[in-house]
Design an enzyme around this catalytic site. Structure first.
Site, PDB file in Angstrom:
ATOM      1  N   ASP A 101      -0.688  -2.733   3.665  1.00  0.00           N
ATOM      2  CA  ASP A 101      -1.125  -4.023   4.238  1.00  0.00           C
ATOM      3  C   ASP A 101      -1.140  -4.098   5.760  1.00  0.00           C
ATOM      4  O   ASP A 101      -1.618  -5.093   6.311  1.00  0.00           O
ATOM      5  CB  ASP A 101      -0.241  -5.189   3.754  1.00  0.00           C
ATOM      6  CG  ASP A 101      -0.478  -5.554   2.303  1.00  0.00           C
ATOM      7  OD1 ASP A 101      -1.359  -4.920   1.675  1.00  0.00           O
ATOM      8  OD2 ASP A 101       0.193  -6.460   1.813  1.00  0.00           O
ATOM      9  N   ASP A 130       6.444  -8.759  -6.942  1.00  0.00           N
ATOM     10  CA  ASP A 130       5.728  -8.863  -5.658  1.00  0.00           C
ATOM     11  C   ASP A 130       6.374  -9.874  -4.736  1.00  0.00           C
ATOM     12  O   ASP A 130       6.123  -9.867  -3.526  1.00  0.00           O
ATOM     13  CB  ASP A 130       4.288  -9.324  -5.891  1.00  0.00           C
ATOM     14  CG  ASP A 130       3.447  -8.264  -6.551  1.00  0.00           C
ATOM     15  OD1 ASP A 130       3.564  -7.081  -6.176  1.00  0.00           O
ATOM     16  OD2 ASP A 130       2.671  -8.619  -7.455  1.00  0.00           O
TER      17      ASP A 130
HETATM   18  C1  BGC Z   1       8.791  -4.872  -1.629  1.00  0.00           C
HETATM   19  C2  BGC Z   1       9.676  -3.666  -1.457  1.00  0.00           C
HETATM   20  C3  BGC Z   1       9.663  -2.812  -2.707  1.00  0.00           C
HETATM   21  C4  BGC Z   1       8.252  -2.490  -3.132  1.00  0.00           C
HETATM   22  C5  BGC Z   1       8.199  -1.760  -4.444  1.00  0.00           C
HETATM   23  C6  BGC Z   1       7.403  -4.450  -2.071  1.00  0.00           C
HETATM   24  O1  BGC Z   1       6.653  -5.575  -2.382  1.00  0.00           O
HETATM   25  O2  BGC Z   1       8.736  -5.604  -0.446  1.00  0.00           O
HETATM   26  O3  BGC Z   1      10.981  -4.102  -1.188  1.00  0.00           O
HETATM   27  O4  BGC Z   1      10.380  -1.636  -2.493  1.00  0.00           O
HETATM   28  O5  BGC Z   1       7.491  -3.670  -3.247  1.00  0.00           O
HETATM   29  O6  BGC Z   1       8.546  -2.561  -5.522  1.00  0.00           O
END
Ligand code: BGC
Length: 472
Positions: free
Chosen positions: A190, A410
């Protein structure tokens, strides 16, 4: 005529020479390596760089994720439990989502533990890909809140990113013990895409120089390691697909990569859909006309001709090559939760002559809006991870990967206090009608934990709605 894949295999060498390091298995690994592009000349040199690190290789299975899946399977029992168990050993990426992840924290073991486990998983002379996500830029997640990072968008934050984060990761990856792993790094989901479309947002404006500098720094240091293949996050079709986003994105990618010491050699390619659930393909829709009306003008597509990730990767590939990237770059698509199977999946093209009805009845993407990124209700597991997937030559796919480990949230659907810099983003609240979605409800699942935390209800849904269905 040679296929696009064959043409790529014959493409001129792009990588710099892999630093010579001695291993016992070198000769066999070299012999098995898929399409070696840079010959290792010195006896005993580690595997030469290859065009596509996934070709002929296995991928690392994160036992920590697998344990979550098998525990969920035991709790679910029955047919659902069996389906969960059937995917428990799929490879997923290891996220370095904050400095403490390097040594290990409550969310899982540290990088070294994972790399050692990867060595133990390596079978004979078959190379092993270790997928790692670099995700801690200063001012991270500038246009959302759920994954705001720990480092501020300041010079000091940048300094810490370089020394405490990137340098610390690189020091571990550079250990000669890991030289035969093919380390694939997803670079900063992103981040650069936010600079393309959200540059007017004050927080993204503030973060912009650090995103550029941080991505270039990460690419340089990772490239020095020799056996790291960096793929830059390129959002997804429903974010960058419009020509007036896609072209500036390709330009920005070329600019940032061009500012690295190794230039275009510092990247192996791009990875899409990590932060989204855009389908791989919309089987019943094409960018044609319905009567005299372009299908792309439907409300759901808002004039964006890239309906799916195979469209977007093909589109982006052409733009990148036009910007000077070598034709040997490859694309990865994160298919961890873009399956959209289950009972609501359309089985045929709609017969309606009203455009919006036609598109809404034909599309497999069941969301209200393509910008609905948070724990979307109705999504399923997508294609299982695999190298050089067939069928989409124009997309120049190196692999389907599961970068986002399915079942990890998410973002939380309400405020949850934490010390990870993560906030409540209304896009994760199912009761919120968002202006970013034209006033539509977010379609997010309720009762979601913080981003990155195990979200069992979501995992159950992803397994139930898998496409291809589990066992097919
Ligand atoms: C989160 C991370 C996480 C990753 C995988 C992201 O949306 O901010 O903390 O490690 O997703 O689940």
């Amino acid at each position: 005529m040679r296929s696009a894949w064959e043409r790529r295999k014959g493409a001129p060498a792009r990588g710099r020479r892999h630093r010579g390091r001695t291993t016992a298995t070198t000769a066999a690994v070299v012999a098995l390596a898929a399409a070696p592009l840079t010959a290792a000349t010195s006896a005993g040199a580690a595997e030469p760089r290859v065009d596509n690190p996934f070709a002929g290789a296995d991928q690392y299975v994160n036992a920590y994720w697998s344990e979550n899946v098998t525990a969920a399977a035991d709790r679910a029992g029955g047919a659902l439990g069996d389906s969960m168990r059937a995917v428990a050993n799929e490879p997923t990426a290891v996220w370095m989502d904050r400095i403490s992840a390097i040594e290990g924290n409550a969310d899982g073991p540290g990088l070294r533990t994972h790399l050692d486990a990867a060595l133990a998983q390596q079978q004979g002379d078959t190379p092993l890909v270790f997928n790692v996500v670099i995700y801690d830029l200063p001012g991270r997640d500038c246009y959302a809140l759920a994954s705001n990072g720990e480092l501020p968008a300041t010079d000091e934050g940048m300094q810490r990113y370089e020394t405490e984060y990137i340098d610390a990761i690189v020091e571990i990856l550079d250990d000669p013990a890991y030289e035969d792993l093919r380390i694939v790094a997803t670079i900063e989901p992103d981040s650069l895409p936010n600079l393309v479309t959200n540059a007017s947002e004050p927080l993204c404006q503030q973060a912009a120089p650090y995103y550029r500098e941080g991505v270039a720094y990460a690419l340089d240091r990772l490239h020095d390691v020799g056996n790291v293949y960096s793929y830059i996050d390129a959002a997804h079709a429903g974010w960058l697909g419009w020509p007036n986003n896609a072209q500036p994105a390709a330009q920005l990618f070329a600019d940032v990569v061009g500012s690295t010491e190794a230039g275009f050699d510092s990247v192996a390619g791009f990875v899409t859909n990590t932060a989204n659930s855009t389908p791989l393909a919309e089987p019943f829709l094409e960018d044609t006309q319905l009567g005299s009306t372009p299908v792309r003008s439907a409300s759901f597509y808002e004039w964006n001709a890239d309906f799916d990730e195979t469209d977007w990767t093909a589109h982006l590939y052409d733009l990148l090559v036009a910007e000077g990237f070598p034709s040997s770059i490859g694309m990865l698509i994160d298919t961890s939760r873009n399956g959209w199977g289950g009972p609501d999946r359309p089985t045929a093209e709609s017969t309606s002559t009203a455009l919006d009805t036609y598109v809404d009845e034909s599309r497999v993407d069941r969301r209200n809006h393509r910008g609905a990124w948070c724990n979307p209700d109705g999504a399923g597991l997508g294609e299982r991870p695999q190298a050089t997937p067939a069928g989409y030559p124009e997309s120049h796919l190196d692999a389907f990967v599961w970068v986002k480990p399915p079942g990890e949230s998410d973002g939380s659907s309400e405020e949850i206090p934490n010390d990870e810099g993560k906030h409540f983003d209304q896009m994760c609240d199912p009761t919120f009608a968002s202006p970013k979605l034209g006033g539509r409800l977010t379609g997010a699942l309720p009762d979601a934990p913080l981003s990155g935390k195990w979200f069992e209800t979501q995992f159950q849904m992803l397994v139930t709605n898998a496409y291809p269905a589990i066992g097919d």
